[in-house]
Each structure stands twice: as structure tokens, then as C-alpha cells.
Design a protein around this motif. Structure first.
Motif, PDB file in Angstrom:
ATOM      1  N   GLN A 243       0.832  -1.184   0.000  1.00 30.64           N
ATOM      2  CA  GLN A 243       0.000   0.000   0.000  1.00 30.64           C
ATOM      3  C   GLN A 243       0.876   1.248   0.000  1.00 30.64           C
ATOM      4  O   GLN A 243       0.397   2.349  -0.220  1.00 30.64           O
ATOM      5  CB  GLN A 243      -0.850  -0.063   1.282  1.00 30.64           C
ATOM      6  CG  GLN A 243      -1.785   1.062   1.490  1.00 30.64           C
ATOM      7  CD  GLN A 243      -2.200   1.156   2.949  1.00 30.64           C
ATOM      8  OE1 GLN A 243      -1.955   0.257   3.741  1.00 30.64           O
ATOM      9  NE2 GLN A 243      -2.836   2.261   3.305  1.00 30.64           N
TER      10      GLN A 243
ATOM     11  N   THR B 193      -4.772   3.726 -12.205  1.00 26.35           N
ATOM     12  CA  THR B 193      -3.727   4.352 -13.024  1.00 26.35           C
ATOM     13  C   THR B 193      -2.529   4.817 -12.220  1.00 26.35           C
ATOM     14  O   THR B 193      -1.419   4.843 -12.719  1.00 26.35           O
ATOM     15  CB  THR B 193      -4.303   5.576 -13.752  1.00 26.35           C
ATOM     16  OG1 THR B 193      -5.026   6.362 -12.802  1.00 26.35           O
ATOM     17  CG2 THR B 193      -5.225   5.156 -14.870  1.00 26.35           C
ATOM     18  N   PHE B 194      -2.728   5.208 -10.978  1.00 26.02           N
ATOM     19  CA  PHE B 194      -1.609   5.775 -10.221  1.00 26.02           C
ATOM     20  C   PHE B 194      -0.846   4.721  -9.430  1.00 26.02           C
ATOM     21  O   PHE B 194       0.099   5.022  -8.726  1.00 26.02           O
ATOM     22  CB  PHE B 194      -2.093   6.884  -9.290  1.00 26.02           C
ATOM     23  CG  PHE B 194      -3.326   6.500  -8.528  1.00 26.02           C
ATOM     24  CD1 PHE B 194      -4.577   6.770  -9.070  1.00 26.02           C
ATOM     25  CD2 PHE B 194      -3.243   5.861  -7.315  1.00 26.02           C
ATOM     26  CE1 PHE B 194      -5.727   6.428  -8.375  1.00 26.02           C
ATOM     27  CE2 PHE B 194      -4.382   5.508  -6.627  1.00 26.02           C
ATOM     28  CZ  PHE B 194      -5.629   5.783  -7.155  1.00 26.02           C
TER      29      PHE B 194
ATOM     30  N   ALA C  65       1.474   1.041  -9.205  1.00 28.53           N
ATOM     31  CA  ALA C  65       2.625   0.563  -9.968  1.00 28.53           C
ATOM     32  C   ALA C  65       2.508  -0.950 -10.090  1.00 28.53           C
ATOM     33  O   ALA C  65       2.354  -1.650  -9.085  1.00 28.53           O
ATOM     34  CB  ALA C  65       3.917   0.950  -9.277  1.00 28.53           C
TER      35      ALA C  65
END
Lengths: 712, 712
Positions: free
Chosen positions: B327, B363-364, B366
Motif C-alpha cells: 500500500q 492508473t496511479f 505501480a
């Protein structure tokens, strides 16, 4: 609510950045752009906490949808506010942030915290948006924290400019100022600080650092006199000098700076680069700078917490002597092991101490150090108290650890004993209580006593205290030596400096070099050999060949005319055929040097930390052991000595196998002198001395590469 | 209550020691000599716990002062008992222990636990008393645990033959068998095991080990099928082979053996010697044996607990590939750092995995490894579940770690997700939940999921699982190769073997040696030089001179007749004048050897572990780096390779700076062959090969010392 440390400017002059920051973290008024009445949402949580946790300043929710939120009048926009707020929180979608920020500037606001994500962390496009925010802030003389951050908490004044989960629980203030580049990990660390019963005065998440950086924000935190310990979590930094200035200021203030930086290993650095989107700072350099400027580096969050606990709760020892009183011989052994590993001494006690202990001890205990009092103290509480007090009186002992376990039936008695020791002992001590009954840690903390639950942790904490005390001393010693360096201009263009000139430069910089002569012809080479009067090496000289051995450009140990002549010719021949494009200036003739220790010394310009000097073990094991240490230039002889002392090969300097010991004073002076020269010679881009041989006549540089680059 | 693993002998034959021990820890009847009705006292506590905690066997208190204790009939002496008890606890003053022990023997008792202190730990006199106890036990064919011990607990059958504080709290049984040499520290560890919600099946404190040793007691514990993990705390051991046999047996049973041994450092060893009153085992040798026989060594009690938690709660991974879902990007970097340091890979994911992750991820986030899912999973729980499952399906990933923090509001949801992952994933995973809400660890444990509260700990635990899995594989590979060594008789007396014969022995042992000739006269030396046809070294030969260089007894690099002749004479002259008493046999003539790597190889006889072979980096850094590794002889080529791989200088073998790589197969074969010879040559007391040079023609031994001693 004005703090004693803060002097606001007169209304005529615009406030300094430092003043704005100081006001931002202790604001008299807070506006929230995009405020929500739904208190569980990101844009509702700051209001909720400000209202519920007792913030005494003015609160200005801004949202055209509401008339009022939580009893506060809600304003449609920044322009409608009755005053310019000290702090504005921006919690709107990314696309609306720039306009909001501009509105803050227009309204005369000086500080904004931007929660919104969708900037640099999203890639190129986001980064461009982020730069726009920075430009707006700059235009209005504003300070901007974030974007993509959780905001901050000032627990002293109950300022909750955050949506961090940490604020959902109790946030009792304490002497620790914590600044973190990571939101999620920072929140976790803050929660762990709370779980240990320690208190954060400040919690600040810096996010993308479009404007205000870690060092800047920490810099304002440590000026608060209520903050006694600074703790930071880092993933990367761009401005090394700001970090160094911060470290220096912390030492001036006598406040320890504890930093955890991730990205220690190659894999970790790769992960960090992918996570932060920026190149991680080289860990070996960061580590060197931390040592040099007295930063305590914690390897992970648990070690950081242990350090914070010790530093915020314990007096500093005046040396590294550890005295151990234990209920278990085995635990004593384990702590002694760890003490040796982390640089503490477990000294043999003075005869007087041993005598006094022996009189106190039961026959089956051990009155050495560790002092093993067994479980007998349950029957005789005085035994524990007296043995600790006697041990702490020993002149070789500077800090004590008392180890015990369980003892559920004797908690009150033990806390009373520790309180008595605390009152009577002049030296610090730590209690290590394994599997302690509930509540013991808190009760001891209330008595001003630091407690850990594991022996090795207690030892590491004691080592941290001793190290910080030594760093403080070292800082004061070095602070006097600081002097501005005069800039040195080098009369050469960009690129590699020719060997003869490079050798002359290095001699001036304080490095004794093996002499060199450039021979353009075989005759000149022979003449040079005759002049030196001993065996020589021939090395190709060309501005286009840096790695001479790769092209067979080095021949060693020639000591007769035919050899010198023949090898000169074959060297030239070999190099011009293998590198037809290279301009060959001739051949360097150099007497053979000898030495029993082979070092490597280097200088490089780092984008983050500037001029860094390296020294290390040379030869075949250089790449394998990577036994090197770094320091930022310039540095003192004392620092150079510390740098050499860090090397694993350090004992070699004392002379092994009958070899003479190295003159450490001379070697330290060489490094310090080189560091001053390197820092002053701004054109210097890279310097390599490999090897620097140390023989019976002292150090001598044999091969060198000096590369210049004019800086724009 | 007879256990399935235990087959008692027929009444005609006396039971074996193994059978007595197995019965002792699972007794059908327990007598307590010196039993007290005061249940808080040392001699009252076993009775209290046996009665209160549900022991189902017979209890026989023995004390002439009482008729009855706690509802049990009390007997005046052992002779009055209706049967011979399986176990007798002796809790009487030291002076009465011998008589009590004899009474147990007379009554037909086979096993006794002696709590009483006042024996070996008190010095010489106490040790003599302790030997008397051992002799009595031996006389009656009894097993004795202690003296000076806390006794033991068998939590499965509720046997409380202890006065340890640990028994005062709950002692839920579990899959861990714990044997400890320290009473106080062992009690603390047991309490920590309890605090973590893990269960001990057995807790045994061995005390002074007058008779039953650590290895013997652990040996019987691991045979219990309910025990799945063995944990031990050691301060020193006397019988190394018993420990090795234990380690082998643990591997046969597939049960990990985790050991903590204190006394790692010089200071620690000193403290240990003063504490245990006996010489501590040399830590480097212990460590080598642990590696060789697949023991997991824990550096302290916290690491031991982490290992126990992982080993008792998690399946073994089939490789060392770690997949991380986090996280927090920062926490991911930190775990990646630690993974590299402890030998785990954090592999780049297969394209298919990355594709599947990218489809799942916001989208943000990884989608590399570490997979950073940010806090988004709170809104989309499936995100967490799916990303973990996708990651675990990657063929390069063998074990997963999921990192999260706080989440007080989402505990139920998260536990549900982890339970789903547990049900659907075929590979093991560990949850790292920092600052977790109360009770989470227990709830996850109930679902068969292992949880840690710090990222580095989770990574270390994963590494421990991977290491154990590899050790198990290695054990199976080597088990086949075991063959009894044929004893080799060496036709020499005690002392140093003359060089020419030593070289011949070493050649037979599999070590290529530089040839040598003994020259008694200058003429013979010249003849030898001619025969070799190259530059030679001259070295003095004398049974009285072991360190030749100390007396100027070595001259190198002679390659003409006058030099050889002159140096022969001056060597003899120098040595006879500096050591007039020494018998000079002449001079060894040896061709000069060359090599780019200088190793040192040695053999020594250790009192605890027998024949130990060492290999290490030679030359000037030998004493400084102490870059050496050890193994018990004999060992396989595979083990020799592992030994070489442990060296820090290991990359040098691959060839640095253009030097050729070392033939690792040949070098491993040399070491394995030498180890077999050394183990078989019982007269061998010490062997030194320094240097063993490695050049382009492979390894060659240059200087050797072989010392024999007939063993009594």
C-alpha cells in the motif's frame, strides 16, 4: 498563541519564506478549499479534526455548495474571506488546483497545503502541471506543501491540516518532530510512535515537494523549542546542501536528527526509482554525509522508534562504557555480544566496584560485568537497587542496562526500585523487561525511565545515545575549523589534464606523486630513465586514451637502455595500431614505486552532494570488497581520520606481518588537503588516484586521472 | 495415554535411554520429593500446576511432614510408593539431592528432574557433587535432567515438572518443542511465544546437564509427531556430534531446527565463559556446523520468534522469488532492500503477469514488483485480492508479502480478502500489517495466515522459509553420499612431519603440491636447482623450527649456481646461530610457484566438533578480514562449493581485472578430498597450507605444516 521562537516581520516588508513556513505550521487561521460536510471524506476530515480536537484558531470552509459546515460559516470562494488565512488547505480535483492556488495568492494567503494527487507521480504530463503550481506559488511569494500529500498535524496547537488515518486516533503531542516523504509509511510510523506512548509534536507529509522540501519543512519544525528530537523518513533528496545545513542546525540546537532512508541496495534503489519517478540518491554517499554531519541513520522504522524512544527519554552518556545488570546470565552474554558489534565497551570493573558488588551479591551470582543477580532480587529487592547503583558509579561505566523478565507478581516493587535508582544515579540507564506485564512500559515512562522489551534493542538504543553524544562532541570540535575556501582556477580546458600537469596539480593539492617525464622520442625516454637512475615504467600519453592498460599502453620495470628504447617504440606502435584515431603525445616515463599497501583515492562531483572524496582499499579486491568510504569535501584531518577508520582493512594500517604501521596523521592530512583543493577547484569533474601506494617512505600517488569540466 | 510413537520394551529387558527419556517427558506418574503444601514455593509449584492444569496421571507427593497435599496422598519416602513413578522431581536442598536420587533408583524409578541448585555453577566443589549425581544415575540406569534447572512442561499431556514463572500463565500447547540451557532467558522466550499466540508443546530447561544434554532432550522431543518445529537456546555444548546427529534427524523428519546461541563475539564469549563456568564453543565453528547440517540460526530471541511463527504457520516456498504487494511505495522499497540483503530475489515479472496486473490496477499504482496498489483497495477490495493472486501466479514468484497499515475501519473486509487469497493461492504468503488494530494477528492466525507487524521482519521470515526449503533439498542430496571413512594410518611419530614426507602425504590427500627436495649440502642444493631448471626458493628444514621466516629461514627466487650455493650456506649459518638448539636437517629446495589468488587452507581438531577444515583468503588481509569458512570433515564436493561460496572474496574466483576464472569444480574437489583424508587420518592434529596459490595451471600448495598427535 504566538510562539516564542517566531518573530513576525513588520507589515511593510513581505515575510521571509522561513517566517511563512513557521506561520504555516502554527496558523492562526485555516481555510479549506473544497471543504465537505461529509467528515469521512478526504476534504471533510481536516474540518472534522480541527473542530473535534480543539483547534483554537479561525476555521474557514470554502465551498459554494454550503452555507455552513459543522457550525462554521462556509464561504463561496477565497475572495469572500474576511482575512487572508495563515494556511489554506486545497482539497479539489487535480485540474482545479492551479486555479485554487492562484485564488489563495490573490486573497493574500501565503501558505497552501495541496492534498490533491494527479501530478508528478503520474508522469510527464502531471509533472508539467506540478511545475505550474510551483510557478504560481513563486509568483505570489507563497509556500506550497505537496501536492499529493497527506498534509500535516501540529499536535501542540491542534492543527489538523491532514486526512491521514493517523489523525483518526489520539494524537497526543510530544517532543518528536516527524517529517515524512511517504504518506502511507509515514502514517504507519506515526501510529507506531503513538502505540509506544511517545508523542509527535509535528507530523508532516511532504508529498511531491513541488515547492517546500523535506529539509525546509524539517528546518522549521526543529526551531520549535518544544521539539527535542527530529525524525525523518526519506526516499530521495534533490538538494543535498539543504540536508547538510539542516543537520548542522540540529547540532547547533543540540537536537538529534534521526533519518530512515530506503533504497540501500541495488534492488531497493531500482524499486525506489520506479516508485518516486526520480533517480534515488546514491546510498553510499548519503550514508557518508550522514556520518560526516552527525545524522543518526535508522535502518528501518523499528530501529527509528527505538532510537526516538531512547533519545527522547534518556540523558546522554559521557562515553561508550556499558554496565549490565541481569537476571539471566545468557541474556547478559547476548547483550555483551551485541554491545561489541555496535561499538560499546562492556568494561572490566574497577577493583573497588567488584568488591562492593561482591559484598552485595548472593554467592551464586556473578559480580563481573555483566552482573548476574539471578532471580534472588525477588526476595531481596535491595540487591537489585544496590547493584545497579554500584555499577553505575564505576568510572568506566557510562550507561547501564538492567535486564529482567516477567515478574508479574512484583511489578510495584520493581517500579519503586527503578524510580529510586533514577533518583539516585547520576548516569543514564535503560530497563530491558522481556515479556513485561501490561502497563509496565507506561508506568516506567511516567517515572522518566526508558524501557525496551528485548536485550539487543536496549543495547542498540544505548549505542545510539553514545554515538549521538560523540557526534555532538565532534560537531563542536569541527565547527571551529570551518573556513571559506578560496576558489582555485585551473589553467586547463575541459577534458583530461595531461599527466605531467596533472601530477603537478596533485602535488600542489598535497598529494606526494611519483615523478613523471613526458618523452616524445625513444632518445628522450632513455634520457629520462638515466636521470631517474632506477627502474622505470613507460605509459602511453594521449588525451584520447584514459584506460592505458586496455590498449597495452603500460610496460613496467625497465632498467637498461635497449629495453627502454625498444619498449618505447613498441608501445607507440601498439597504441597507434589499436587506436588509430588517438592523438599520441608520447610516453610517460616514471620511476617504479613500491609500497606494501595499495589504496585508491577519488573525487567526484555528485548532483546531490557536490564534491565527494573517496578512499578505499585498492588492488584486486577493490571491486569485490568495495571497502571504500566517502566524505563531502572539504573536510578536516579529524574527519579524514574517521573516514580511514571506517575501512574494514583498517587494521592493516597498524602494520600486519611485520610491516611498518602507516603514519595516520600524514595520510589524514593528505586526504584533508586534497579535499580542500578539490572543493575549491570548481572545474574539477573527476579525479582518480589508483594506486596510492604506501611504503616505508609514506604515501605516493602512482597513476592519476584528472578530468575538468567547466560548469555552466 | 500411551503415545503412538513410543513402544515400550518388554518387561524382561531394561528400557533403553531413549525409551526412558520418552517416558520421562510423557509420564504416567509423577513423584515429587520434597513436595510442599505451599504452592507458591519452588517445591510446591509443580504440584499446584499438575493439579490445576489437568494432568491425568498419578501424582505422588513425598514429604514425611504431610499426610496429604492438595487432595493427593503424601508419602513419607520413595520406598513407600505403590509403584515406581515414570518421573520423579527432586526439590530438596543440594546436600540431600544425592540421597534422594539414590532413593529413586532403589525404588525402580528411571527418570529424575533435579531443581536444586548448588552444584557445578558454584565452582569446583559443586562440580564434584554434580559428578556424584551423574554417577548415581549411571549406577541405577537412570536419566537425570538438571541439576540447577527449572524442569520441564509437556503441554500436550499437562505435565508440569517445573517451577518456571512461565507456568503461572496459560500454557496452551502448540507445534513448537523448545529446549533451553538458560532458565531465566528460556522462561522469557516461552512467555514471548505465548504472547504471540503460538504454542509450545514442550518447554525443557536442561540446567547443568550433569547427565541428559540439550541434544539428547531435544532428540526425544522431535520424535513426538505433534512437534513440527524445534527451537533451542544454547550457551555452549560439549558433544558436537550429538548436535549434528540431532540436526540430521530433524531433516529426516522434515522438522526445522532453530537455534539461538549466545557468545558470538570475543566479549560475549568471555561473558559466557564466566557465566557457564565452561569454555564456550568457538562461534565460527558452531556457525559452520549449523550451515553444514541445515540448522537455522537465530541471532536473538526476537528473530527466533519470527522464524518460529513463519515455520509453524506457513508452507515452504519452492524457490527464493519474493513478490510484494504494498500500500506504500516506500515500504516496498524497504522490503526490496532487505530482500536483497537476506538472499531473496524480487524478480521482474513475466509480461503476462504485468499485463494482468495493469488491467487490475488503478492508473496511479505501480504494476511492477513491488506492486504498489496504494490505498485504493479500501474502495475496491477486489483490487487487493486479485493483485496478490496474479502476482503469486508468476512463475518467478515463490512467496508473497502483502504490506498494509492501520485500516481500523476495514478489518473484517481485509480478513475476508486474505482468507479468500489463502483458499485460492497455491503458494505461501505473509501479511505485513503495520500498527494493526488489536486482535488482527489472532484472527488471521485462526485462518492459517501468518502476520508480522514490520516489513523487514516479514522479509526475513520469508527468507528463513526459503532457506529452510533449500536446506531440506540439500540434505536429501547429500544424504546419499554418506559413506564410512576408512581409517588411514600415517607412518610417523608425534610432532611435525618432515617437509618432503608432508608434501607426499598432501599429494595423496588430493592437494597438488609444489615439488620439494631436501638438500643436506650446498652441492645437493645446486643439483636440485639444476634438476628443477627454474628459479627456486630455499627454506630451512628442522623439526624444531615451525615458523621459518621468523628466523630468516627462507630465501626466494634464486636462479644461478653461486646464489644457490651462497644462500644455502648463509641460511644454515643464520639459523644455527639464531637457534643453536635446533636440529637442522638441511634446506628444502623448491621451484618458485606463481598464482594470482592466494588462499589458506587448514585442518584442526576441535574438542567439540572434531575434524574441521578451513579455507580462506590468504595474504596480508587474512588476519584483518578473517574471510574464512569452516566445515566439519568429511564433506562432499557440494559442501566444499558452498564453503567457497560463503567467502566475501568469492567474486575474485570469477576472474577480476582480466584474470582467468578459477576452476571451482577442481577447487571444491581438492577441499572435499582433503576433508576425507583428514577425517580418516586420526593422528592428524593440525594442518596448514599457506599459501595455496591458484594460477593458470590450477591450485598448488606451497608451504605446509602437518602435525601429528597420537590420540589416547
Amino acid at each position: 498563541m504566538k510562539s516564542a521562537t517566531m518573530t513576525m516581520n513588520t507589515p511593510d516588508l513581505p515575510p521571509s519564506r522561513q517566517e511563512i513556513l513557521a506561520r504555516m505550521i502554527r496558523p492562526r487561521s485555516v481555510a479549506v478549499i473544497g471543504a465537505s460536510a461529509q467528515f469521512s471524506k478526504v476534504n471533510g476530515r481536516p474540518l472534522k479534526h480541527l473542530l473535534e480536537k480543539g483547534y483554537q484558531g479561525k476555521i474557514y470552509p470554502i465551498n459554494p455548495k454550503y452555507q455552513e459546515i459543522g457550525g462554521c460559516r462556509c464561504y463561496p470562494d477565497m475572495a469572500s474571506l474576511p482575512e487572508a488565512p495563515d494556511l489554506t488547505i486545497i482539497a479539489v480535483p487535480a485540474k482545479d488546483v492551479a486555479a485554487s492556488l492562484r485564488a489563495v495568492g490573490e486573497a493574500g494567503g501565503r501558505a497552501a497545503v495541496v492534498f490533491s494527487s494527479g501530478f508528478g507521480e503520474m508522469g510527464e504530463l502531471g509533472l508539467a502541471q506540478e511545475h505550474r503550481l510551483r510557478d504560481i506559488a513563486c509568483e505570489y511569494g507563497m509556500v506550497l506543501c505537496g501536492p499529493n500529500c497527506l498534509g500535516f498535524i501540529n499536535a501542540y496547537e491542534h492543527v489538523y491540516a491532514t486526512f491521514s488515518q493517523y489523525a483518526d486516533g489520539p494524537t497526543n503531542s510530544g517532543p518528536i518532530g516527524f517529517v515524512t516523504q511517504s504518506g502511507a509509511f509515514g502514517t504507519a510510523i506515526a501510529a507506531l510512535v503513538r502505540d509506544r506512548g511517545l508523542g509527535l509534536g509535528y507530523f508532516i507529509n511532504t508529498g511531491n515537494e513541488a515547492d517546500a522540501t523535506f529539509s525546509e519543512l524539517m528546518g522549521v519544525v526543529i526551531e520549535d523549542p518544544r521539539v527535542r528530537v527530529a525524525a525523518g523518513y526519506l526516499e530521495g533528496i534533490r538538494d543535498g546542501q539543504a540536508l547538510i545545513d539542516l543537520a548542522r542546525r540540529c547540532h547547533e540546537l543540540g537536537k538529534p536528527l534521526v533519518l530512515t532512508k530506503v533504497g540501500r541496495t541495488v534492488s531497493g534503489a531500482r524499486a525506489a526509482a520506479s516508485h518516486t519517478g526520480s533517480l534515488a540518491v546514491e546510498d553510499a554517499l548519503f550514508d557518508a554525509v550522514a556520518r560526516q554531519y552527525g545524522v543518526l541513520r535508522a535502518r528501518n522504522e523499528e530501529q527509528m522508534l527505538d532510537m526516538l524512544q531512547a533519545l527522547s527519554g534518556c540523558a546522554l552518556p559521557l562515553g561508550n562504557g556499558l554496565g549490565i545488570v541481569t537476571q539471566s546470565g545468557g541474556a547478559g552474554v547476548m547483550m555483551t555480544d551485541r554491545a561489541e558489534e555496535v561499538g560499546l565497551a562492556v568494561p572490566v570493573l574497577e577493583p573497588e566496584t567488584s568488591r562492593a558488588l561482591a559484598e552485595t551479591m548472593p554467592t551464586f551470582g556473578a559480580s563481573g560485568n555483566p552482573v548476574d543477580i539471578t532471580g534472588q532480587f525477588v526476595a531481596e529487592p535491595a540487591l537489585l537497587r544496590e547493584s545497579v547503583l554500584i555499577l553505575l558509579r564505576d568510572p568506566q561505566v557510562h550507561i547501564g542496562i538492567v535486564w529482567l523478565q516477567l515478574m508479574n507478581a512484583h511489578v510495584d516493587m520493581l517500579i519503586e526500585i527503578f524510580t529510586q535508582i533514577r533518583a539516585r544515579a547520576s548516569k543514564p540507564f535503560i530497563v530491558c523487561w522481556v515479556a513485561a506485564p501490561d502497563g509496565v512500559a507506561q508506568r516506567l515512562r511516567n517515572e522518566g525511565i526508558v524501557m525496551f522489551g528485548a536485550g539487543e534493542r536496549a543495547v542498540e538504543a544505548a549505542a545510539c545515545l553514545a554515538r549521538y553524544a560523540a557526534m555532538q562532541k565532534g560537531y563542536r570540535a569541527d565547527a571551529i575549523q570551518d573556513e571559506p575556501a578560496h576558489r582555485i582556477d585551473l589553467p586547463f580546458g575541459d577534458g583530461a589534464v595531461p599527466t605531467v600537469q596533472a601530477v603537478a596539480l596533485l602535488e600542489k593539492a598535497g598529494v606526494p606523486m611519483a615523478p613523471v617525464t613526458l618523452a616524445a622520442t625513444a632518445d628522450e625516454a632513455v634520457q629520462a630513465w638515466r636521470r631517474f637512475g632506477c627502474a622505470v615504467a613507460l605509459k602511453i600519453e594521449s588525451p584520447d586514451i584514459l584506460h592505458k592498460t586496455d590498449v597495452g599502453g603500460v610496460v613496467l620495470n625497465l632498467d637498461d637502455e635497449p629495453s627502454v628504447r625498444a619498449e618505447f617504440l613498441s608501445l607507440m606502435e601498439r597504441c597507434s595500431s589499436s587506436r588509430p584515431q588517438a592523438r599520441l603525445s608520447g610516453v610517460i616515463v616514471q620511476p617504479m614505486s613500491s609500497g606494501h599497501i595499495e589504496l585508491v583515492v577519488g573525487v567526484k562531483r555528485d548532483a546531490v552532494f557536490g564534491t565527494m572524496v573517496m578512499v578505499g582499499y585498492g588492488g584486486i579486491l577493490l571491486e569485490v570488497l568495495r571497502d571504500v568510504s566517502f566524505r563531502q569535501a572539504p573536510f578536516s584531518e579529524r574527519e579524514a581520520r574517521a573516514m580511514l577508520d571506517e575501512l574494514r582493512m583498517r587494521p592493516v594500517f597498524d602494520g600486519v606481518r611485520g610491516r611498518p604501521a602507516v603514519d595516520m596523521f600524514r595520510l589524514s592530512a593528505l586526504l584533508a588537503s586534497l579535499s580542500r583543493w578539490a572543493a575549491a577547484a570548481e572545474q574539477l569533474s573527476e579525479l582518480d588516484l589508483n594506486p596510492l601506494l604506501i611504503g616505508s617512505d609514506g604515501p605516493v600517488g602512482v597513476d592519476s586521472v584528472v578530468i575538468l569540466r567547466t560548469r555552466s
